[in-house]
Design an enzyme around this catalytic site. Sequence first.
Site, PDB file in Angstrom:
ATOM      1  N   TYR A  90       0.823  -1.216   0.000  1.00  0.00           N
ATOM      2  CA  TYR A  90       0.000   0.000   0.000  1.00  0.00           C
ATOM      3  C   TYR A  90       0.858   1.268   0.000  1.00  0.00           C
ATOM      4  CZ  TYR A  90      -4.687  -1.933   0.843  1.00  0.00           C
ATOM      5  OH  TYR A  90      -5.896  -2.550   0.733  1.00  0.00           O
ATOM      6  N   LYS A 142       3.253 -15.350   1.750  1.00  0.00           N
ATOM      7  CA  LYS A 142       3.448 -16.008   0.453  1.00  0.00           C
ATOM      8  C   LYS A 142       4.951 -16.239   0.324  1.00  0.00           C
ATOM      9  CE  LYS A 142       1.864 -17.474  -3.558  1.00  0.00           C
ATOM     10  NZ  LYS A 142       0.910 -18.586  -3.748  1.00  0.00           N
ATOM     11  N   ASP A 169      -2.906 -18.255  -0.255  1.00  0.00           N
ATOM     12  CA  ASP A 169      -3.908 -18.917  -1.113  1.00  0.00           C
ATOM     13  C   ASP A 169      -4.596 -20.035  -0.341  1.00  0.00           C
ATOM     14  OD1 ASP A 169      -1.409 -20.152  -1.150  1.00  0.00           O
ATOM     15  OD2 ASP A 169      -1.397 -20.555  -3.307  1.00  0.00           O
ATOM     16  N   ASP A 205      -6.475  -7.134   4.099  1.00  0.00           N
ATOM     17  CA  ASP A 205      -7.629  -6.456   3.489  1.00  0.00           C
ATOM     18  C   ASP A 205      -8.548  -7.492   2.837  1.00  0.00           C
ATOM     19  OD1 ASP A 205      -9.195  -4.280   2.420  1.00  0.00           O
ATOM     20  OD2 ASP A 205      -8.214  -4.627   0.490  1.00  0.00           O
ATOM     21  N   ASP A 250     -12.435  -9.229   4.345  1.00  0.00           N
ATOM     22  CA  ASP A 250     -13.719  -9.196   3.632  1.00  0.00           C
ATOM     23  C   ASP A 250     -14.250 -10.618   3.467  1.00  0.00           C
ATOM     24  OD1 ASP A 250     -13.571  -6.371   3.145  1.00  0.00           O
ATOM     25  OD2 ASP A 250     -14.588  -6.644   1.220  1.00  0.00           O
TER      26      ASP A 250
HETATM   27  C1  IPM Z   1     -10.465  -1.179   4.034  1.00  0.00           C
HETATM   28  C2  IPM Z   1     -10.567  -0.509   2.685  1.00  0.00           C
HETATM   29  C3  IPM Z   1      -9.377   0.420   2.472  1.00  0.00           C
HETATM   30  C4  IPM Z   1      -8.130  -0.458   2.427  1.00  0.00           C
HETATM   31  C5  IPM Z   1      -9.424   1.325   1.239  1.00  0.00           C
HETATM   32  C6  IPM Z   1     -10.703   2.091   1.130  1.00  0.00           C
HETATM   33  C7  IPM Z   1      -8.261   2.273   1.245  1.00  0.00           C
HETATM   34  O1  IPM Z   1     -10.701  -1.448   1.677  1.00  0.00           O
HETATM   35  O2  IPM Z   1     -10.355  -0.466   5.041  1.00  0.00           O
HETATM   36  O3  IPM Z   1     -10.525  -2.400   4.106  1.00  0.00           O
HETATM   37  O4  IPM Z   1      -7.811  -1.060   1.388  1.00  0.00           O
HETATM   38  O5  IPM Z   1      -7.459  -0.531   3.443  1.00  0.00           O
HETATM   39 MN    MN Z   2     -11.077  -3.477   2.438  1.00  0.00          MN
END
Ligand code: IPM
Ligand code: MN
Length: 367
Positions: free
Chosen positions: A140, A190, A222, A246, A250
């Site tokens: 990042y 990885k 993975d 990240d 999710d």
């Molecule tokens: C998160 C989001 C952020 C990230 C973006 C919006 C910069 O996806 O907080 O998970 O990738 O960290």
């Molecule tokens: Mn995110």
Amino acid sequence: MSGRLVLLPGDGIGPEVVKSACCVLEHINSLGRGYTTEEDLVGGAAYEAHGVPLHADTLARAKQADAVLLGAVGGPQWESLPFDKRPERGLLALRKELDLFANLRPAIVFDALAGASTLKPEVVKGLDILIVRELTGGIYFGEPRGVDKDAQGRIGRNTLVYHEDEIRRVVRLAFDMARLRNKRVCSVDKANVLECTELWRDVTNEVHKDYQDVALTHMYVDNAAMQLVRAPAQFDVMVTTNMFGDILSDEASMLTGSLGMLPSASLGASAEDVGKSRPGLYEPVHGSAPDIAGMDKANPLATILSLALLLRYSFHDEGAARAIEQSVERCLAEGYRCADIDEGTGACLGTQAMGEKVAGYLETFWT
Ligand code: IPM
Ligand code: MN
Ligand code: NAD
């Protein structure tokens, strides 16, 4: 118990979910606490007002606060801006400037929601995983980055880079967290392909020498993505890089029923020292959900649970934090749902009504 919160609602559903969490905070104050709030702009909202996604005054105000509660940033209307003006950069700058290197993303399955997951209830029931995501380094932030040209055409670049100190501090925090839980850490990398994450693995093994009471395993990312949906109960604490964290968080949110259920805490110090040197930042894991923004449809529980983490870590107000979590649990047990977790079993509430419902139970669990 008192303190100063800065609210950064942001874009899309951000203002709606933060407003709902504020309703909960107001009730907490009415039960005898003295938390004050001031609001400011971040992301696309800040860009529209100031031409930048994080104004210097907002950053200064956040630095002086005891804690920051953020909604979400971003939206299609800002996607064609240069990268340095985009809403997401405002959030990244905030994390970096506050040196919030550890992002805790707990994925907890409430009993009432075991059937709301797309996975089988017996796979997710009772699940309690903590993902510790490195937040201020990795791909990042690595240099060089950007798109340029050579004789053959355009070249896009991002760089995965970690200094051993950056790895050590977040892994240490993950081990500390594991000691308060089931004493198992799975480090995700990885290392079979990326040298940088082989360093991650080596440093993690070194840190582990100070935590012999905690069981450490390593897993390639993975495989970890697959294991999270195959047999998630094998995990206690997972620690990983910024981008892997990240993505995996999710994915983990769907074990809990919805992305709208996952809170997060971004810390710049060990759990005991949060708030002493710099404020923590608390935000739901989800984004600005432009598809449902402004419709009172968003699930505010991720933000309300982030407020609970804020009270726990930044103010050591375990009483209020637990009261929020138990109120959320009770609401779900009573059958109240938002659209994203609705199984047709009870009343489907809007964003504000859910906040009021949670607030209404607080007194029951107040100690
Ligand atoms: C998160 C989001 C952020 C990230 C973006 C919006 C910069 O996806 O907080 O998970 O990738 O960290
Ligand atoms: Mn995110
Ligand atoms: P998203 O998380 O905003 O939405 C993904 C899906 O989940 C959508 O269908 C959305 O409606 C749903 N969803 C998300 N939160 C919900 C909630 N609380 N209740 C009910 N449903 C919910 O991800 P995206 O669509 O990939 O991104 C949209 C924008 O948000 C982009 O600009 C992105 O950069 C930004 N984003 C910001 C953050 C953040 O501020 N921390 C995080 C992720 C994405």
